[in-house]
Structure formats: structure tokens, C-alpha cells
Scaffold this motif. Sequence first.
Motif, mmCIF file in Angstrom:
data_model
loop_
_atom_site.group_PDB
_atom_site.id
_atom_site.type_symbol
_atom_site.label_atom_id
_atom_site.label_comp_id
_atom_site.label_asym_id
_atom_site.label_seq_id
_atom_site.Cartn_x
_atom_site.Cartn_y
_atom_site.Cartn_z
ATOM 1 N N TRP A 176 3.145 -3.047 -9.736
ATOM 2 C CA TRP A 176 2.111 -2.020 -9.668
ATOM 3 C C TRP A 176 1.938 -1.405 -11.052
ATOM 4 O O TRP A 176 2.921 -1.008 -11.691
ATOM 5 N N VAL A 199 -2.363 -4.278 -8.786
ATOM 6 C CA VAL A 199 -1.137 -4.639 -8.078
ATOM 7 C C VAL A 199 -1.097 -6.145 -7.879
ATOM 8 O O VAL A 199 -2.130 -6.819 -7.840
ATOM 9 N N ASP A 257 0.821 -1.212 0.000
ATOM 10 C CA ASP A 257 0.000 0.000 0.000
ATOM 11 C C ASP A 257 0.858 1.266 0.000
ATOM 12 O O ASP A 257 0.488 2.273 -0.615
ATOM 13 N N ALA A 308 -5.481 1.373 -9.714
ATOM 14 C CA ALA A 308 -4.254 0.618 -9.476
ATOM 15 C C ALA A 308 -4.517 -0.880 -9.583
ATOM 16 O O ALA A 308 -5.451 -1.404 -8.972
ATOM 17 N N ARG A 324 0.930 6.814 -6.855
ATOM 18 C CA ARG A 324 -0.213 7.708 -7.085
ATOM 19 C C ARG A 324 0.185 9.168 -6.854
ATOM 20 O O ARG A 324 -0.186 10.056 -7.624
ATOM 21 N N ILE A 379 -0.520 1.697 -12.594
ATOM 22 C CA ILE A 379 -1.456 2.723 -12.126
ATOM 23 C C ILE A 379 -1.784 3.702 -13.242
ATOM 24 O O ILE A 379 -0.900 4.117 -14.001
ATOM 25 N N THR A 418 1.961 1.794 -3.551
ATOM 26 C CA THR A 418 0.816 2.283 -4.332
ATOM 27 C C THR A 418 0.601 3.771 -4.076
ATOM 28 O O THR A 418 0.382 4.550 -5.011
#
Length: 269
Positions: A120, A131, A2, A129, A9, A122, A5
Motif C-alpha cells: 500500500w 495498492v 480494504d 491509494a 488512511r 497512500i 487501506t
Amino acid sequence: MDKVTGIIREVSAEEIAPRFGQLGKDDIDTKTHAMDLVTIADTEAERVLTLRLTDLLPGSVALGEEAAHANPELAGRVFAGDAPIWIIDPVDGTKNFAHHRQPFRCMVALYHGGETVAAWIIDPIEGFATVAEKGAGTFHNSVPVRVRSNIQTAKDAKGFLISFARDRIRKYYGHLDFFDGIAHYSCCGAEYQEIAQGLFDFCAYRNLKPWDHAPGTLLVREAGGIARYITRSGTDEYHADGDAPGLLCASSPELWAEMNELLLPLFGS
């Protein structure tokens, strides 16, 4: 997972999204040929991702597309070492991005111990996303996804073929009507996402740079699909530090085997 991610982002929102449709002529350059584009979004996103990801994992190194272009010896050096490697494609689909078209993606893979262990992909505009972590499955926006494993023949399959493959198939076989449908996004990341989500069933590629395929192949594998080199044996698994004339991903063993036989005279060795 996370944290990475979130980093991707954030960097996408700061370095890529604001430049979409706002590039000046001085913000776009070429690399190996006129269609091989690089933009300020590529270089700045890669610079920031390299700093933030290597800081997140002390002792790790980065292999970014733009850094590898600037230093052709970089890939060999990082793969020869023992450190975890962040493989970064800051803007996959740069040609689309530079011409104010979708899709384009930001892609990252983590490679360690001789294999890709996390990935990942995105959408920098929407933030969607997809993943995957080795052994833990593939997730799109935190929801588990699977390939369409019930698709076992090419005539029932929808997939992605580069122009090289389409042209070779027409020339070699005299037609292209082996499949239910064929598309091409000029963005590997978006294609891998849609195969992992069960929207398409196969993809085949010729230029096998690690930043283009290390993330997507793990997404497909962890969603239940297959990612192997196009070879006569049909047993050579894709590897970020490997090479071959072609790569084929498919949603079922049966589909992969039929596609490999079809493409082998055109790609294989």
C-alpha cells in the motif's frame, strides 16, 4: 486489502496530515546525519500503525523504519522468524514533509513466506491509494493500472534517478542525454506510484532499506514491470530481505536490460 487501506488512511489523517506545515523545531530531529530527518509524525504514525496492523493480523510482527533505527538488530530478527511482517515507512519523503513540501507518502508492505505479498502507498493529504496484492494486480484508487510496457528504449523513457546515478553517468559517459526525461522527487513512494500508473518508466536506487522498496517494487511488478538488482546476470529479483549495490525497476524487459547495461559500471557487482 480494504481494511488495511482504511487503517493507513485513518492513521495518516490523524497523525500525519494535521502536522504538515505545523512542525515546531522540537518536532524535528536527525538520525544518522544532518539530512536524515525524523519528525513526530514519523514516530507517532509508525507507533499507531504497528499497533493497529499487528492487531488486525494476530501473530504478525512489525518492522518500521524508526523502530529499526532504534534497534539495529530488529530487521535480522523479524526476517529470521516465520511470522508475517508488516514493513512500515510512516512518512516516506520526510525531508519534503519537514520542509512543508510535497510529495510524501505513507507506505506499508506485508511480507510472508519469504516474499512481499501485499503493498500500500497512500498520499496522507489527498488519501489517494495505490495498492497491490501478489497475483492480483495493482490498483490506483480501485482502478487497475499498468506500466507503459511499450517503452523499450532509454531514449523514449522517462524515469527517476537519484543524484548519485546522475552524477556517475555524467562522469563515466560524459553526458546524460540517454533518456527522454529524468526526475527525482526525494520520495520513493511517489516515484513507484507513477511508474505503476504508466506515467514514468524506470527508477534506480542505491540505499535499499526494505521499508523504502518492498511496497513499491510489488506495485511495479503487479502492474507488469520488472524489479531486479543491478547485476551482471540481470536475473536477481528484488527481495525485501536481500541486498545489492543497486536496484532497477523498469516498465519492459527491453528497457530494463538496456538500463542495467548502462548502470552496471556505476552500481553493479
